[in-house]
Design an enzyme around this catalytic site. Sequence first.
Site, PDB file in Angstrom:
ATOM      1  N   ASP A   5     -94.902  -2.481  20.302  1.00 14.22           N
ATOM      2  CA  ASP A   5     -94.880  -1.023  20.054  1.00 14.22           C
ATOM      3  C   ASP A   5     -94.751  -0.665  18.511  1.00 14.22           C
ATOM      4  O   ASP A   5     -94.224  -1.536  17.756  1.00 14.22           O
ATOM      5  CB  ASP A   5     -93.634  -0.083  20.885  1.00 14.22           C
ATOM      6  N   ASN A  60     -82.611   5.336  28.230  1.00 14.53           N
ATOM      7  CA  ASN A  60     -83.293   6.208  29.408  1.00 14.53           C
ATOM      8  C   ASN A  60     -84.035   5.033  30.285  1.00 14.53           C
ATOM      9  O   ASN A  60     -84.861   5.494  31.242  1.00 14.53           O
ATOM     10  CB  ASN A  60     -84.311   7.041  28.734  1.00 14.53           C
ATOM     11  N   HIS A  66     -86.288   2.843  29.323  1.00 13.24           N
ATOM     12  CA  HIS A  66     -87.652   2.573  28.622  1.00 13.24           C
ATOM     13  C   HIS A  66     -87.789   0.907  28.387  1.00 13.24           C
ATOM     14  O   HIS A  66     -86.742   0.416  28.079  1.00 13.24           O
ATOM     15  CB  HIS A  66     -87.904   3.363  27.799  1.00 13.24           C
ATOM     16  N   GLU A  97     -91.694   4.825  28.679  1.00 14.01           N
ATOM     17  CA  GLU A  97     -90.969   6.063  28.995  1.00 14.01           C
ATOM     18  C   GLU A  97     -90.849   6.114  30.333  1.00 14.01           C
ATOM     19  O   GLU A  97     -91.607   6.062  31.189  1.00 14.01           O
ATOM     20  CB  GLU A  97     -91.066   7.435  28.325  1.00 14.01           C
TER      21      GLU A  97
HETATM   22  C1  F6R Z   1     -88.043  -1.289  20.135  1.00 10.61           C
HETATM   23  C2  F6R Z   1     -88.458  -1.104  21.579  1.00 10.61           C
HETATM   24  C3  F6R Z   1     -87.431  -0.385  22.241  1.00 10.61           C
HETATM   25  C4  F6R Z   1     -85.975  -1.075  21.965  1.00 10.61           C
HETATM   26  C5  F6R Z   1     -84.798  -0.354  22.918  1.00 10.61           C
HETATM   27  C6  F6R Z   1     -83.418  -0.718  22.921  1.00 10.61           C
HETATM   28  O1  F6R Z   1     -89.216  -2.003  19.747  1.00 10.61           O
HETATM   29  O2  F6R Z   1     -89.317  -1.405  21.853  1.00 10.61           O
HETATM   30  O3  F6R Z   1     -87.684  -0.371  23.615  1.00 10.61           O
HETATM   31  O4  F6R Z   1     -85.997  -2.313  22.487  1.00 10.61           O
HETATM   32  O5  F6R Z   1     -84.878   1.291  22.755  1.00 10.61           O
HETATM   33  O6  F6R Z   1     -83.180  -0.381  21.187  1.00 10.61           O
HETATM   34  P1  F6R Z   1     -81.954  -0.982  20.753  1.00 10.61           P
HETATM   35  O7  F6R Z   1     -81.863  -2.394  20.751  1.00 10.61           O
HETATM   36  O8  F6R Z   1     -81.617  -0.156  19.445  1.00 10.61           O
HETATM   37  O9  F6R Z   1     -80.756  -0.531  21.780  1.00 10.61           O
END
Ligand code: F6R
Length: 254
Positions: A75, A143, A145, A150
Amino acid sequence: MDTAPTIKIAPNNSAFHILAADIFMGAINRVAAQDGPIRVVLPTGSTPLGLYRELIANHVHRRDLWDRVHYVALDDYAGLPPDDRRLFSNWLDRDILGPLSIPSSHRTIFNSAAPDPSAECARMDALLDQGGIDIAVLGLGTNGHIGFNEPGSAFDAHTRLIHLSVDSLEANAAYWGGMDHVPHTAYTLGLGHIMQARETILLVQGTHKADILQRMLHDPVSPALPATALRRMRNVTIIADRAAMSAAEPFPRT
Ligand code: F6R
């Protein structure tokens, strides 16, 4: 039918990162047993940073493997110029791809500034259709995702431009000095391609992830909670620390 992910629990922070690196290197070695590129999806965020440090500290010498690794973006923010430091492609360049000397010819990234986002998504999907993901390393959003898929994201969704949810905007604000600096739109690979990965490693750390991890493991499998898609995927390993597992009910684990 649900496929039970393998759950590995790390007793402390450094064990978490070492375990993640060992499991990642195991996956890389398995894919490397066959000819061709090793297509790897990597996340940004705070959870994988220790893994990246560990790979650089203890596995950087595996040139035989890194020369075959092709990074595929999971992403990225939309609408930013190529040199914007907030771009996930630049973040990962600083933290892992640069240190491992993965050349730009082995990086499939989003053109954040693409004038036609639909064409940009189609370009990414066409590349993924030519060669799928071998190893997906993923983080878990509070959440539920996966990437920027999402809640509500269909399991067969393709690459697309999305509007970040409030939860994701708040989570991202921590990295860029407040909400004003977080782009509101982003590209994400769709679950349709992510779910085809040959091997998947989900990294989950911290008490703030305990509830969503418990729900990911036990709620009905549904786009309402995109991370439940991992229960429909093959070869999934969840690496969690004890804090993240603190709300989890008994589940098959190794
Ligand atoms: C980032 C991504 C997000 C994160 C997720 C967890 O490239 O795709 O899905 O992996 O939000 O983020 P952290 O590790 O900061 O809790």
